[in-house]
Design a protein around this motif. Sequence first.
Motif, PDB file in Angstrom:
ATOM      1  N   VAL A   1       0.857  -1.188   0.000  1.00  0.00           N
ATOM      2  CA  VAL A   1       0.000   0.000   0.000  1.00  0.00           C
ATOM      3  C   VAL A   1       0.890   1.234   0.000  1.00  0.00           C
ATOM      4  N   ALA A   2       0.736   2.107  -0.990  1.00  0.00           N
ATOM      5  CA  ALA A   2       1.449   3.382  -0.986  1.00  0.00           C
ATOM      6  C   ALA A   2       0.828   4.282   0.076  1.00  0.00           C
ATOM      7  N   VAL A   3       1.674   4.855   0.931  1.00  0.00           N
ATOM      8  CA  VAL A   3       1.182   5.650   2.058  1.00  0.00           C
ATOM      9  C   VAL A   3       1.942   6.972   2.135  1.00  0.00           C
ATOM     10  N   GLN A   4       1.314   7.931   2.767  1.00  0.00           N
ATOM     11  CA  GLN A   4       1.955   9.219   3.004  1.00  0.00           C
ATOM     12  C   GLN A   4       1.592   9.706   4.401  1.00  0.00           C
ATOM     13  N   MET A   5       2.595  10.266   5.087  1.00  0.00           N
ATOM     14  CA  MET A   5       2.362  10.783   6.427  1.00  0.00           C
ATOM     15  C   MET A   5       1.567  12.096   6.350  1.00  0.00           C
ATOM     16  N   LYS A   6       0.494  12.154   7.123  1.00  0.00           N
ATOM     17  CA  LYS A   6      -0.336  13.345   7.199  1.00  0.00           C
ATOM     18  C   LYS A   6      -0.431  13.818   8.651  1.00  0.00           C
ATOM     19  N   THR A   7      -0.725  15.100   8.811  1.00  0.00           N
ATOM     20  CA  THR A   7      -0.834  15.697  10.143  1.00  0.00           C
ATOM     21  C   THR A   7      -2.145  16.451  10.251  1.00  0.00           C
ATOM     22  N   THR A   8      -2.841  16.239  11.339  1.00  0.00           N
ATOM     23  CA  THR A   8      -4.056  17.002  11.617  1.00  0.00           C
ATOM     24  C   THR A   8      -3.875  17.779  12.917  1.00  0.00           C
ATOM     25  N   HIS A   9      -4.453  18.954  12.956  1.00  0.00           N
ATOM     26  CA  HIS A   9      -4.356  19.809  14.137  1.00  0.00           C
ATOM     27  C   HIS A   9      -5.762  20.007  14.698  1.00  0.00           C
ATOM     28  N   SER A  10      -5.957  19.644  15.934  1.00  0.00           N
ATOM     29  CA  SER A  10      -7.265  19.808  16.565  1.00  0.00           C
ATOM     30  C   SER A  10      -7.484  21.258  16.970  1.00  0.00           C
ATOM     31  N   SER A  11      -8.692  21.753  16.755  1.00  0.00           N
ATOM     32  CA  SER A  11      -9.044  23.115  17.163  1.00  0.00           C
ATOM     33  C   SER A  11      -9.568  23.155  18.594  1.00  0.00           C
ATOM     34  N   PHE A  12      -9.615  22.000  19.236  1.00  0.00           N
ATOM     35  CA  PHE A  12     -10.208  21.901  20.562  1.00  0.00           C
ATOM     36  C   PHE A  12      -9.253  21.214  21.534  1.00  0.00           C
ATOM     37  N   GLY A  13      -9.510  21.404  22.803  1.00  0.00           N
ATOM     38  CA  GLY A  13      -8.843  20.613  23.813  1.00  0.00           C
ATOM     39  C   GLY A  13      -9.408  19.194  23.770  1.00  0.00           C
TER      40      GLY A  13
ATOM     41  N   HIS B   1      -1.912  15.395  15.571  1.00  0.00           N
ATOM     42  CA  HIS B   1      -1.897  13.947  15.368  1.00  0.00           C
ATOM     43  C   HIS B   1      -1.266  13.633  14.020  1.00  0.00           C
ATOM     44  N   ASN B   2      -0.326  12.718  14.027  1.00  0.00           N
ATOM     45  CA  ASN B   2       0.283  12.227  12.795  1.00  0.00           C
ATOM     46  C   ASN B   2      -0.278  10.846  12.476  1.00  0.00           C
ATOM     47  N   TYR B   3      -0.508  10.580  11.182  1.00  0.00           N
ATOM     48  CA  TYR B   3      -1.033   9.276  10.805  1.00  0.00           C
ATOM     49  C   TYR B   3      -0.630   8.959   9.372  1.00  0.00           C
ATOM     50  N   TRP B   4      -0.621   7.666   9.042  1.00  0.00           N
ATOM     51  CA  TRP B   4      -0.323   7.229   7.687  1.00  0.00           C
ATOM     52  C   TRP B   4      -1.622   7.163   6.890  1.00  0.00           C
ATOM     53  N   ALA B   5      -1.646   7.845   5.760  1.00  0.00           N
ATOM     54  CA  ALA B   5      -2.829   7.851   4.902  1.00  0.00           C
ATOM     55  C   ALA B   5      -2.594   6.958   3.697  1.00  0.00           C
ATOM     56  N   SER B   6      -3.580   6.143   3.364  1.00  0.00           N
ATOM     57  CA  SER B   6      -3.515   5.347   2.144  1.00  0.00           C
ATOM     58  C   SER B   6      -3.720   6.249   0.944  1.00  0.00           C
ATOM     59  N   MET B   7      -2.876   6.082  -0.079  1.00  0.00           N
ATOM     60  CA  MET B   7      -2.943   6.931  -1.261  1.00  0.00           C
ATOM     61  C   MET B   7      -3.889   6.382  -2.330  1.00  0.00           C
ATOM     62  N   GLY B   8      -4.447   5.196  -2.096  1.00  0.00           N
ATOM     63  CA  GLY B   8      -5.289   4.598  -3.134  1.00  0.00           C
ATOM     64  C   GLY B   8      -4.474   4.018  -4.271  1.00  0.00           C
ATOM     65  N   ILE B   9      -3.223   3.643  -3.964  1.00  0.00           N
ATOM     66  CA  ILE B   9      -2.310   3.045  -4.943  1.00  0.00           C
ATOM     67  C   ILE B   9      -1.735   1.784  -4.310  1.00  0.00           C
ATOM     68  N   TYR B  10      -1.803   0.672  -5.036  1.00  0.00           N
ATOM     69  CA  TYR B  10      -1.422  -0.617  -4.459  1.00  0.00           C
ATOM     70  C   TYR B  10      -0.656  -1.450  -5.484  1.00  0.00           C
ATOM     71  N   VAL B  11       0.145  -2.382  -4.960  1.00  0.00           N
ATOM     72  CA  VAL B  11       0.626  -3.492  -5.788  1.00  0.00           C
ATOM     73  C   VAL B  11       0.078  -4.757  -5.146  1.00  0.00           C
ATOM     74  N   VAL B  12      -0.525  -5.595  -5.949  1.00  0.00           N
ATOM     75  CA  VAL B  12      -1.282  -6.739  -5.446  1.00  0.00           C
ATOM     76  C   VAL B  12      -0.739  -8.034  -6.043  1.00  0.00           C
ATOM     77  N   ASN B  13      -0.583  -9.037  -5.192  1.00  0.00           N
ATOM     78  CA  ASN B  13      -0.285 -10.378  -5.674  1.00  0.00           C
ATOM     79  C   ASN B  13      -1.598 -11.074  -6.010  1.00  0.00           C
ATOM     80  N   LYS B  14      -1.603 -11.782  -7.105  1.00  0.00           N
ATOM     81  CA  LYS B  14      -2.833 -12.375  -7.622  1.00  0.00           C
ATOM     82  C   LYS B  14      -3.508 -13.310  -6.622  1.00  0.00           C
ATOM     83  N   ASN B  15      -2.755 -13.890  -5.694  1.00  0.00           N
ATOM     84  CA  ASN B  15      -3.358 -14.857  -4.777  1.00  0.00           C
ATOM     85  C   ASN B  15      -4.376 -14.235  -3.828  1.00  0.00           C
ATOM     86  N   VAL B  16      -4.346 -12.897  -3.654  1.00  0.00           N
ATOM     87  CA  VAL B  16      -5.282 -12.272  -2.724  1.00  0.00           C
ATOM     88  C   VAL B  16      -6.678 -12.143  -3.323  1.00  0.00           C
TER      89      VAL B  16
END
Length: 228
Positions: A128-140, A158-173
């Motif tokens: 799964v192609a991923v990219q690090m994203k950051t969100t900032h809360s406006s609240f406590g 908060h930092n999190y890994w976001a899926s880019m919607g790009i994949y390499v797939v093995n046929k067995n799945v």
Amino acid sequence: MQSILLAGGRGSRLDPYSRVLPKPLFPIGDKPIAAILLQQLKEAGADEVIMCLGYLSDLLMTYFRDGREFGLSIRYSIESEPLGTAGPLKKVEGLRDNFLVVNGDELTALDFGDLYEHHLASKADMTVAVQMKTTHSSFGVLEIQEGQVVSYAEKPTHNYWASMGIYVVNKNVLSYIPDNGRFDMPNLVQCLLQKGAKVIGYECRELWFDIGTLSDLEKAKEQLGQYK
């Protein structure tokens, strides 16, 4: 490298424009989004592209034809009902042991060839192609247990890994995808994790846009001018 381009969605967040034009044909400069993707895939070593289509499929097939003008071989798999982002894979004939899957509305500077080679070297069931994203809360933000406040953070980041919607797939799945009905990539990933399959991430630090709204489209036009 065999590649699948998922281009069957309605693009409802871009309504009413998507009523007359499928999102992969929305222009960035003088090229549609999907044409930019095809150019990148060819440069990365793709020799065949299968477009999974549904909504307004005739327009996409009329534009891309057999792919000769793009230096590629293009064929089509048409869904008669919405199958999600994983369901269409089960309908495609002639898939190789490993193949790339890309959403047809992606705009990115990701190196598709390097992603594919990383998958092969890792012997993964899915990458799964991923990219690090950051969100900032406006609240406590509080953590509460049985009515008692146990922690408090003022406007945390908060930092999190976001899926880019790009994949390499093995046929067995593909055996985990139902034969009929909607089934999305998150469903497939969760299923693979439950079965103990090898699912890995590939970090992308390059530009990436998921074109969901008109503001996303305008931002992409500004920052991806090199593809015009």
